[in-house]
Design a protein around this motif. Structure first.
Motif, PDB file in Angstrom:
ATOM      1  N   GLN A  53      10.264  -8.808  44.582  1.00  0.00           N
ATOM      2  CA  GLN A  53      10.164  -9.675  43.396  1.00  0.00           C
ATOM      3  C   GLN A  53       9.016  -9.231  42.485  1.00  0.00           C
ATOM      4  OE1 GLN A  53      12.301 -12.001  42.558  1.00  0.00           O
ATOM      5  NE2 GLN A  53      12.943 -13.274  44.285  1.00  0.00           N
ATOM      6  N   ARG A  56       9.886  -7.161  39.598  1.00  0.00           N
ATOM      7  CA  ARG A  56      10.558  -7.864  38.496  1.00  0.00           C
ATOM      8  C   ARG A  56       9.555  -8.611  37.615  1.00  0.00           C
ATOM      9  NH1 ARG A  56      14.398 -12.059  40.613  1.00  0.00           N
ATOM     10  NH2 ARG A  56      15.098 -11.926  38.459  1.00  0.00           N
ATOM     11  N   VAL A  73      11.846 -10.848  35.496  1.00  0.00           N
ATOM     12  CA  VAL A  73      11.604 -12.288  35.539  1.00  0.00           C
ATOM     13  C   VAL A  73      11.119 -12.731  34.161  1.00  0.00           C
ATOM     14  CG1 VAL A  73      10.055 -14.041  36.487  1.00  0.00           C
ATOM     15  CG2 VAL A  73      11.118 -12.366  38.013  1.00  0.00           C
ATOM     16  N   ILE A  79      12.665 -18.695  38.723  1.00  0.00           N
ATOM     17  CA  ILE A  79      12.748 -17.349  39.298  1.00  0.00           C
ATOM     18  C   ILE A  79      13.837 -17.357  40.359  1.00  0.00           C
ATOM     19  CG2 ILE A  79      11.480 -15.628  40.636  1.00  0.00           C
ATOM     20  CD1 ILE A  79       8.896 -16.815  39.279  1.00  0.00           C
ATOM     21  N   ALA A  81      16.060 -16.372  43.485  1.00  0.00           N
ATOM     22  CA  ALA A  81      15.720 -15.806  44.795  1.00  0.00           C
ATOM     23  C   ALA A  81      16.777 -16.272  45.780  1.00  0.00           C
ATOM     24  CB  ALA A  81      14.342 -16.293  45.238  1.00  0.00           C
ATOM     25  N   HIS A 104      22.208 -16.507  46.074  1.00  0.00           N
ATOM     26  CA  HIS A 104      21.199 -16.425  45.033  1.00  0.00           C
ATOM     27  C   HIS A 104      20.913 -17.810  44.490  1.00  0.00           C
ATOM     28  CE1 HIS A 104      19.649 -12.557  44.011  1.00  0.00           C
ATOM     29  NE2 HIS A 104      19.282 -13.011  42.819  1.00  0.00           N
TER      30      HIS A 104
END
Lengths: 345, 345
Positions: A53, A56, A73, A79, A81, A104
């Protein structure tokens, strides 16, 4: 129907290592769903905290040649995840209220899902045999990454000498367990003596070392692999990748799964390419998303091993949405052992 | 029977770039052969001058992890190298005086061969269709390296965008010609404008550039490959490898054939491993010796192409044993175009 949902958001794009202060908690309302679209509102139970992450969230990620493949992001927004949740509002007849789902979701209390556009990982959890959190780790993308990376990318042979870095991490610990089951000799590196003990005494690694106590990775690997390394499952990059290549055997295979040491600084790995040539080393970057065709095989094998106590699910769970920033920052300080999750309820 | 034979020898092990003064010419006598052993004395006609020899001449090569796979050159002794020669003394009934042979000979006027222990590359040249020198280049290990590296390691698809570095070199020029024949778009890099002209106008490359005139390899590759690179056949390593990886497409393939820029200095390539992971790039070191099973297929295909003028044999031939040191040093200054050979007679 409308629900109030808190979510974690990024205030500034990140350079270097992340800090908790870069994040804040906001709140929004998710609106009642339309009857015309196949939508669900999911109350999130567990969300996955993963090092990738960070790539991003970097300031250069919109133009960077590699990270452009992962959507950047957006500041101030939720966000996305992986997560496990429960359907609380159901507008798709293939689901019903109360269903457990995995896929997701987001670092947020509730997620609105358009099931028609959800990716292939989104699905109902049909079985109650295992805790729901397992579907984010050993039975989720971490597990599939380990399975595909070890069995397909590394092409192991029984008796191979296998090195796994970040071996107590979400993917590394599973790779090591698969490799032992397959009949390989497995050494892991990790960032504390407690983790080293854990790998050797709880997970059955043949050996392990604390990379923070080694001044010369090349010598360390020579000590742990006097006969050389056949397979290196790389989660860290940097100097350890250079040392691994220097210690690889002929026709060695390297699965490039992650390079966490390179996510927060600019010290890239500069391996000796003469070694790569003379030893005919294969270096292969990969992502689990390319191996969805292995998903059923992976699930079947791994569930069997869990049932027979041949594989352990290693989880590291923090509580509450507010703990997500510290859980994420902790990944880069080596705080976690096994799959890092945050439980929201 | 006994012959006097001059040979090139190394006076000092080498650090950095080679110089002619590191070599000297000596003379020895090769003794009449025993009747009990299958021995030949071969008068060498052409010897091959290859960059990899430098790695056998380095001061650290006896302990170095990669170069230990290539036998170190011993100071004061003859330096083995591929060559083509004529049998002048024959103690093996499978050969006769006057036969042309190709294989591991040496930088020397005559070579004594024990045919029972010679490697698999040593053989009689049966055909007189092509000049004997071709068996060191386009029909020899340079050709097999190009063939196996391009077709087997790079796994090309028609229409792929192919980048070849050191593209006017012994292997690179053949890779580019194979890739064009196969239907790829091919761009080469080389070290002079004359070479660039040669690649574009004589060998049919789609484009080419002089790397010495580029200040930013990343921008250069973006200019020549606006749609990205599918295959990189690497002969140079260093910064160009980093730039190639930055410009690779998804599922790109890199054949690591040589890293000549790294042979003479310590500036290693430090590619962005995030690119390798997100773009699922495969990097494979290889040597032609692993592909002897392709030799007949390679010969058959390449002879056909030569007959039909679809492939050109590019040779760069110096005259006389005394020219070997300068020919070798010249490889690292980019003096040669195509396969560098020294003709001894």
């Amino acid at each position: 129907m409308e629900v109030q949902s808190k979510f974690v958001t990024l205030k500034n794009q990140i350079e270097g290592a992340p800090q908790e202060s870069y994040f804040e908690i906001k709140e929004t309302s998710l609106k009642q769903i339309s009857n015309d679209e196949a939508q669900l509102i999911v109350k999130n139970l567990y969300v996955s905290i993963d090092p990738y992450q960070l790539n991003r969230m970097k300031s250069h990620s919109s133009t960077h040649s590699a990270t452009k493949y992962a959507n950047q992001v957006k500041l101030g927004q939720a966000i996305d995840a992986h997560g496990v949740g429960r359907v609380v509002v159901c507008g798709d007849e293939r689901f019903k209220e109360g269903d457990l789902v995995v896929g997701h979701l987001g670092w947020e209390e509730y997620t609105l899902i358009n099931t028609s556009t959800a990716d292939g990982f989104f699905r109902k959890i049909e079985s109650s045999e295992f805790p729901p959190s397992y579907y984010l780790g050993v039975l989720g993308t971490s597990g599939l990454t380990a399975y595909a990376g070890f069995f397909n990318v590394c092409k192991p042979k029984k008796g191979d000498f296998v090195f796994v870095s970040a071996a107590s991490g979400s993917v590394g610990n599973i790779v090591g367990q698969y490799a032992k089951l397959f009949g390989c000799y497995v050494v892991g590196s990790a960032g504390s003596n407690d983790k080293v003990d854990f790998l050797k005494n709880k997970l059955g690694f043949d050996d392990a070392f604390n990379y923070k106590e080694e001044t010369d990775f090349d010598s360390a690997l020579k000590r742990f692999f006097p006969q050389g390394i056949d397979i290196y499952f790389d989660n860290v990059g940097g100097e350890l990748l250079e040392a691994a290549i220097a210690n690889m055997n002929m026709f060695g295979r390297i699965a490039e799964c992650g390079v966490i040491s390179e996510y927060t600084n600019k010290r890239r790995s500069a391996p000796n390419m003469l070694d790569v040539i003379y030893k005919r080393i294969a270096i292969q970057g990969f992502l689990a998303v390319d191996y969805t065709h292995l998903f059923q095989e992976f699930m079947s094998f791994t569930c069997d091993q869990l049932r027979n106590d041949k594989i352990q699910a290693i989880e590291d769970i923090s509580m509450g949405l507010e703990s997500i920033p510290s859980a994420f920052v902790g990944l880069f300080n080596g705080s976690n052992v096994g799959k890092k999750l945050v439980q929201l309820e």
